[in-house]
Design an enzyme around this catalytic site. Structure first.
Site, PDB file in Angstrom:
ATOM      1  N   ASP A   1     -17.434   6.860  -1.723  1.00 15.63           N
ATOM      2  CA  ASP A   1     -16.209   6.737  -0.916  1.00 15.63           C
ATOM      3  C   ASP A   1     -15.987   8.102  -0.269  1.00 15.63           C
ATOM      4  OD1 ASP A   1     -13.756   5.955   0.188  1.00 15.63           O
ATOM      5  OD2 ASP A   1     -12.652   6.145  -1.700  1.00 15.63           O
TER       6      ASP A   1
ATOM      7  N   GLN B   1      -9.923  -4.058  -3.772  1.00 14.39           N
ATOM      8  CA  GLN B   1     -11.235  -3.524  -3.392  1.00 14.39           C
ATOM      9  C   GLN B   1     -12.234  -3.737  -4.532  1.00 14.39           C
ATOM     10  OE1 GLN B   1     -12.209  -1.854  -0.352  1.00 14.39           O
ATOM     11  NE2 GLN B   1     -14.156  -2.389  -1.286  1.00 14.39           N
TER      12      GLN B   1
ATOM     13  N   HIS C   1      -7.056   0.715  -6.489  1.00 17.34           N
ATOM     14  CA  HIS C   1      -7.318  -0.183  -5.360  1.00 17.34           C
ATOM     15  C   HIS C   1      -7.947  -1.465  -5.920  1.00 17.34           C
ATOM     16  CE1 HIS C   1      -7.666  -1.430  -1.354  1.00 17.34           C
ATOM     17  NE2 HIS C   1      -8.568  -0.602  -0.881  1.00 17.34           N
TER      18      HIS C   1
ATOM     19  N   ARG D   1       0.880  -1.172   0.000  1.00 16.70           N
ATOM     20  CA  ARG D   1       0.000   0.000   0.000  1.00 16.70           C
ATOM     21  C   ARG D   1       0.914   1.217   0.000  1.00 16.70           C
ATOM     22  NH1 ARG D   1      -5.385   1.167   3.530  1.00 16.70           N
ATOM     23  NH2 ARG D   1      -6.136  -0.140   1.828  1.00 16.70           N
TER      24      ARG D   1
ATOM     25  N   CYS E   1     -16.492   1.315   0.165  1.00 16.48           N
ATOM     26  CA  CYS E   1     -15.279   0.529   0.459  1.00 16.48           C
ATOM     27  C   CYS E   1     -14.937   0.572   1.944  1.00 16.48           C
ATOM     28  CB  CYS E   1     -14.119   1.040  -0.370  1.00 16.48           C
ATOM     29  SG  CYS E   1     -13.738   2.777  -0.110  1.00 16.48           S
TER      30      CYS E   1
ATOM     31  N   ARG F   1     -13.571  -8.816   0.975  1.00 20.19           N
ATOM     32  CA  ARG F   1     -12.167  -8.424   0.780  1.00 20.19           C
ATOM     33  C   ARG F   1     -11.241  -9.645   0.960  1.00 20.19           C
ATOM     34  NH1 ARG F   1     -10.251  -3.374   1.047  1.00 20.19           N
ATOM     35  NH2 ARG F   1      -8.446  -4.541   0.307  1.00 20.19           N
TER      36      ARG F   1
END
Ligand code: CP
Ligand code: NVA
Length: 297
Positions: free
Chosen positions: A213, A125, A122, A95, A253, A281
């Site tokens: 988001d 996700q 992402h 990340r 998310c 996830r």
């Protein structure tokens, strides 16, 4: 050797394979006796826990590493960190703030690289998002997802994933917060139906899923006040959800900023699938690691 820096590292048929793997409870022991390095330059609740558990399910040993421990391009170059990790691990996931870091890691081709979120993408996700919608609808082709808010990393990966799966992707963002020309170019390369809507209402009307988001992503904290002003009118609330299809679901998310980008009523309401999505996830991460390791066999 294959990598997952963004969803379009996969072809449409490979995406389907990965989704099928994610929908399967079984976990092949592809990581038996091997390590997985999970490097985080930013905080995480879902991504860290879901990937650690996915690695365990695949028979491997996850090693969580804070970004400052390896110090990309400060303590050591990105390339030397990656080569070092490849000495011990069968897969390296990171990340990062700057997307070019995961691209540089992947370019070495010494170990499969997985992007655990960058400023641009992402992908794990987006895989979980597709799994959630697939479970809900049975199949994805021809369905529509409306994203209301910042055209950020999550939106970009979701757009690419949805179009690759044959869905319609709609987006409504305030002026100055939509996809940039380079994003449009990359998304257009996937083909399919991208709709840039003139308002949240236009995006959501008749949609099968509504997604939002945070207005302020990690690393943008200094802009939070300005963004709160600029995103006024882009909150997903009960009246906006009422414009979606009768059986529409709500997705986020997470982490959510309750009563900013979405109301409590929508987050906790009957149409919300946020906890199924969060649980997915782990299934998405397991599928991605299993697929990447098999692809390298
Ligand atoms: N959705 C997501 O990536 O959550 P975390 O930042 O908690 O990992
Ligand atoms: N867009 C958000 C997603 C967090 C999972 C961020 O980058 O902070």
């Amino acid at each position: 050797m294959r990598h997952l820096t963004e969803i379009d590292d996969l072809s449409a048929s490979e995406l389907q394979e990965l989704l099928a793997l994610g929908a399967t409870a079984g976990a092949p022991p592809v990581l038996a006796g091997q390590g997985a390095a999970l490097i985080f330059e930013k905080p995480s609740a879902r991504t860290r826990n879901s990937t650690e558990m996915a690695v365990v399910q695949l028979g491997g040993h996850p090693v969580y590493i804070q970004g400052q421990e390896v110090g990309f391009d400060t303590r050591e170059s990105v390339e030397d960190v990656t080569r070092t990790m490849a000495c011990f691990h069968a897969v390296v996931a990171a990340r990062v703030f700057d997307h070019s870091v995961v691209e540089r890691m992947a370019a070495l081709d010494v170990v499969p690289i997985v992007n655990l979120l960058s400023d641009q993408a992402h992908p794990l996700q987006a895989l979980a998002d597709l799994l959630t919608m697939q479970t809900e609808y049975g199949s994805l082709a021809g369905r529509s997802v409306a994203y209301v808010g910042d055209a950020n990393n999550v939106a970009r990966s979701l757009a690419i994933a949805a179009l690759l799966a044959g869905m319609e992707f709609r987006i409504a963002s305030p002026d100055g917060y939509g996809f940039r020309p380079a994003d449009h170019h990359r998304i257009a390369a996937v083909g399919g139906s991208l709709v840039v809507a003139t308002s949240p209402e236009a995006a959501v009307t008749g949609a099968d899923a509504v997604y939002t988001d945070t207005w302020t992503s990690m690393g943008q904290e200094a802009e939070a006040e300005q963004r709160r002003r600029d995103f006024a009118g882009f909150q997903v609330d009960e009246s906006l959800m009422a414009l979606a299809a009768t059986n529409a679901i709500f997705l986020h998310c997470l982490p959510a900023h309750r009563n900013e980008e979405v109301t409590d009523g929508v987050l906790d309401g009957a149409q919300s699938r946020i906890w199924v999505q969060a649980a997915n996830r782990m299934h998405a991460a397991r599928a991605a690691f299993a697929w990447l390791l098999r692809a390298g066999e």
